[in-house]
Write an enzyme that holds these catalytic residues in place. Structure first.
Site, short mmCIF file in Angstrom:
data_model
loop_
_atom_site.label_atom_id
_atom_site.label_comp_id
_atom_site.label_asym_id
_atom_site.label_seq_id
_atom_site.Cartn_x
_atom_site.Cartn_y
_atom_site.Cartn_z
N LYS A 30 0.84 -1.22 0.00
CA LYS A 30 0.00 0.00 0.00
C LYS A 30 0.88 1.26 0.00
O LYS A 30 0.64 2.19 -0.76
CB LYS A 30 -0.89 0.02 1.25
CG LYS A 30 -1.58 1.35 1.47
CD LYS A 30 -2.37 1.38 2.75
CE LYS A 30 -1.60 1.75 3.98
NZ LYS A 30 -1.37 3.19 4.18
N ASN A 31 1.88 1.27 0.86
CA ASN A 31 2.67 2.49 1.02
C ASN A 31 3.57 2.78 -0.18
O ASN A 31 4.19 3.83 -0.25
CB ASN A 31 3.51 2.42 2.30
CG ASN A 31 2.64 2.61 3.53
OD1 ASN A 31 1.45 2.87 3.41
ND2 ASN A 31 3.23 2.45 4.70
N CYS A 124 -4.39 13.06 12.49
CA CYS A 124 -5.09 11.83 12.17
C CYS A 124 -5.04 10.95 13.41
O CYS A 124 -4.62 11.38 14.47
CB CYS A 124 -4.45 11.13 10.99
SG CYS A 124 -2.94 10.30 11.43
N ARG A 129 0.59 14.63 13.19
CA ARG A 129 1.13 14.45 11.82
C ARG A 129 1.30 15.77 11.04
O ARG A 129 0.60 16.02 10.06
CB ARG A 129 0.29 13.46 11.03
CG ARG A 129 0.42 12.07 11.60
CD ARG A 129 -0.24 11.03 10.78
NE ARG A 129 0.65 10.41 9.82
CZ ARG A 129 0.37 9.28 9.19
NH1 ARG A 129 -0.77 8.68 9.41
NH2 ARG A 129 1.21 8.76 8.35
N ASP A 314 4.96 0.52 11.85
CA ASP A 314 3.74 -0.14 11.37
C ASP A 314 3.65 -1.60 11.83
O ASP A 314 2.56 -2.18 11.79
CB ASP A 314 3.68 -0.07 9.83
CG ASP A 314 3.34 1.32 9.33
OD1 ASP A 314 3.00 2.19 10.15
OD2 ASP A 314 3.42 1.54 8.11
N ARG A 406 -8.28 -0.31 4.83
CA ARG A 406 -7.39 0.65 4.18
C ARG A 406 -6.09 0.00 3.74
O ARG A 406 -5.44 0.49 2.83
CB ARG A 406 -7.06 1.80 5.14
CG ARG A 406 -8.27 2.64 5.46
CD ARG A 406 -7.96 3.64 6.52
NE ARG A 406 -6.89 4.52 6.05
CZ ARG A 406 -6.48 5.60 6.68
NH1 ARG A 406 -7.07 5.96 7.81
NH2 ARG A 406 -5.53 6.34 6.21
C1 UD1 Z 1 4.66 6.76 6.22
C2 UD1 Z 1 3.76 5.56 6.07
C3 UD1 Z 1 3.26 5.08 7.42
C4 UD1 Z 1 4.44 4.84 8.35
C5 UD1 Z 1 5.35 6.06 8.40
C6 UD1 Z 1 6.62 5.81 9.21
C7 UD1 Z 1 2.73 5.90 3.92
C8 UD1 Z 1 1.49 6.18 3.16
N1 UD1 Z 1 2.62 5.91 5.24
O1 UD1 Z 1 3.86 7.80 6.79
O2 UD1 Z 1 2.53 3.87 7.23
O3 UD1 Z 1 3.95 4.56 9.63
O4 UD1 Z 1 5.75 6.43 7.08
O5 UD1 Z 1 7.32 4.74 8.70
O6 UD1 Z 1 3.76 5.62 3.36
N2 UD1 Z 1 6.75 14.49 10.64
C9 UD1 Z 1 6.89 15.83 10.96
N3 UD1 Z 1 6.78 16.75 9.95
C10 UD1 Z 1 6.56 16.39 8.66
C11 UD1 Z 1 6.45 15.01 8.33
C12 UD1 Z 1 6.56 14.08 9.35
O7 UD1 Z 1 7.07 16.20 12.11
O8 UD1 Z 1 6.49 17.27 7.78
C13 UD1 Z 1 6.83 13.49 11.73
C14 UD1 Z 1 5.52 12.72 11.87
O9 UD1 Z 1 4.60 13.44 12.67
C15 UD1 Z 1 5.98 11.44 12.49
C16 UD1 Z 1 7.36 11.22 11.86
O10 UD1 Z 1 7.76 12.49 11.36
O11 UD1 Z 1 6.11 11.61 13.87
C17 UD1 Z 1 7.37 10.20 10.75
O12 UD1 Z 1 6.49 10.58 9.74
P1 UD1 Z 1 6.70 10.21 8.21
O13 UD1 Z 1 7.95 9.42 8.03
O14 UD1 Z 1 6.52 11.44 7.41
O15 UD1 Z 1 5.45 9.24 7.96
P2 UD1 Z 1 4.41 9.30 6.78
O16 UD1 Z 1 5.10 9.55 5.49
O17 UD1 Z 1 3.27 10.18 7.17
#
Ligand code: UD1
Length: 425
Positions: A30-31, A124, A129, A314, A406
């Protein structure tokens, strides 16, 4: 997003105590699929994605592509996308709300159209996030972004231009957004402290097959030489490492055996170590992975979630179910998301002994869980409740399965074929 609109209320019902046995082909990731669908926006002509899982999140991404004017056709697990007819650059609030990760469309829409209007994704079920890293990375490429009335108004008045970008944290989504924006930007982008998740490599693999020049994906430093034109291609989505870990956990907690097909074991190394620690025996051969569970699992001791190649956040929830029935105490530390222990309280309703204090969860294994009504509150935690239900004595009802839909394709059918008693009402 405080709660998800689950539409017609449904419940998954399990009757535990049947060891799982058999083989299963793991779904596409999915990711990986979501950023690949966003990437299709950058290409002329048709992209054909094979091994594309049939999931509600993928359906949501397809709705976004269609809204933007793209042609999408699904035949089973093959999805064709043609973005030649793209005619809009906005994603409305309802669509952004459906799937928080639709923020990954931002970089691609901006690159393709020179502007993008997206409703702010907000928090979320995993916590706040934020998207500050996405926005600051895109600004480094020349994007001008205003945040007004709950919307992001993004333009690139002089076009996107390659730059040096250092992420403060290796965010998966920010890395993907930046790669998407930089692939067709003018000049070269050097991204440091990039996320190293295998899904990033898959995205770069697809884009390179479309003609892009991306080096270093899967490492901390990614170099993207922007090219004006990319051409759609045929590509196979990588196997879903988290779905694999979940099915392994289900086999482990029921004392069963499972042969997984379409697995890349190298993507699962820290997860495999945790399984070995619990006494499971593992055999890997090519793209197959065989697991045999011991009579009683041992504790997992320490699980610390980390960016890849560390233990994936995850997989934390499914592996916690193993710890919950292990013979001893395990300690988990969740370092990625703020609110990622919602399943712990629900597991306690099934008789688990889990104490959560901030980032830390202490799990005292119990000999058996007992069925009860529980509620899924997010995707992986929901899958963990199903896993627990397979091990619990008697009947477990899992409310809100829409969260689980999902990310898991044909979950009940797959588990039933492995010998589980599970159905949906
Ligand atoms: C992706 C995955 C999700 C997985 C996560 C971590 C997808 C669709 N989802 O989510 O399943 O759990 O990676 O492996 O691929 N953060 C910030 N600022 C930002 C972006 C992120 O502070 O602009 C923080 C987030 O709040 C979180 C951490 O960084 O605490 C990790 O987030 P991130 O790696 O961005 O995860 P996603 O891409 O949202």
């Amino acid at each position: 997003m405080a709660s998800m609109d689950t539409g017609r209320p449904e419940t998954i019902v399990t009757r535990g105590g049947y060891p799982l046995h058999g083989e299963l082909t793991v779904q596409g990731a999915k990711n990986s699929t979501l950023p690949l669908l966003a990437a299709a926006l950058l290409c002329r002509g048709e992209t054909v994605l094979h091994n594309c899982p049939q999931l509600s999140d993928v359906d949501a991404a397809v709705r976004i592509l269609r809204r933007l004017g793209c042609r999408c056709v699904r035949r089973g697990n093959t999805l064709s996308v043609c973005a030649d007819t793209m005619c809009r650059c906005d994603i409305p609030h309802a669509m952004m709300r459906e799937m928080r990760s639709s923020i990954v469309f931002l970089g691609a829409i901006l690159a393709r159209a020179g502007e993008a209007v997206l409703s702010f994704p907000g928090g979320c079920e995993l916590g706040p996030r934020p998207i500050d890293l996405h926005l600051s990375a895109l600004r480094r490429l020349g994007a001008e972004i205003r945040e007004e009335h709950g919307c992001l108004f993004c333009t690139a008045p002089k076009g996107l231009r390659g730059s040096h970008v250092a992420l403060a944290f290796p965010s998966v989504g920010a890395t993907e957004n930046l790669i998407l924006a930089a692939a067709t930007a003018e000049g070269t982008t050097i991204l440091t402290n990039a996320a190293r998740e295998p899904e990033i490599e898959d995205l770069a693999g697809y884009l390179n097959q479309c003609g892009a020049r991306i080096r270093g994906a899967g490492e901390s430093c990614v170099i993207i030489e922007g090219l004006p034109t990319l051409t759609g291609t045929e590509y196979t989505v990588m196997p879903d490492r988290i779905a694999a870990a979940t099915y392994m956990a289900a086999a482990a907690v029921t004392g069963g055996t499972i042969l997984l097909k379409n697995v890349n074991s190298s993507h699962l190394l820290p997860v495999l170590s945790a399984f070995e620690e619990t006494g499971c025996s593992l055999l890997q051969s090519g793209t197959e992975l065989f697991l045999r569970a011991p009579e009683r699992l041992l504790p997992v001791r320490h699980v610390r979630t980390m960016p890849y190649p560390g233990f994936p956040t995850d997989a934390q929830a499914p592996v916690m179910v193993m710890a919950a029935v292990g013979n001893g105490t395990s300690i988990f530390v969740e370092n990625i998301f703020e609110s990622r222990y919602k399943h712990a309280g629900e597991l306690n309703r099934l008789g688990a002994k889990i104490k959560v204090e901030g980032k830390v969860a202490v799990i005292e294994g119990v000999p058996a869980l007992s069925g009860a009504p529980v509620s899924a509150q997010e995707l992986r935690g929901g899958a963990a409740l199903v896993t627990a239900g397979l091990a619990a004595q008697g009947e477990t009802q899992i409310l809100n399965p829409a969260y689980i839909d999902r990310g898991y394709e044909h979950l009940e059918e797959n588990l039933r074929r492995l010998g589980a008693e599970i159905y949906r009402i």
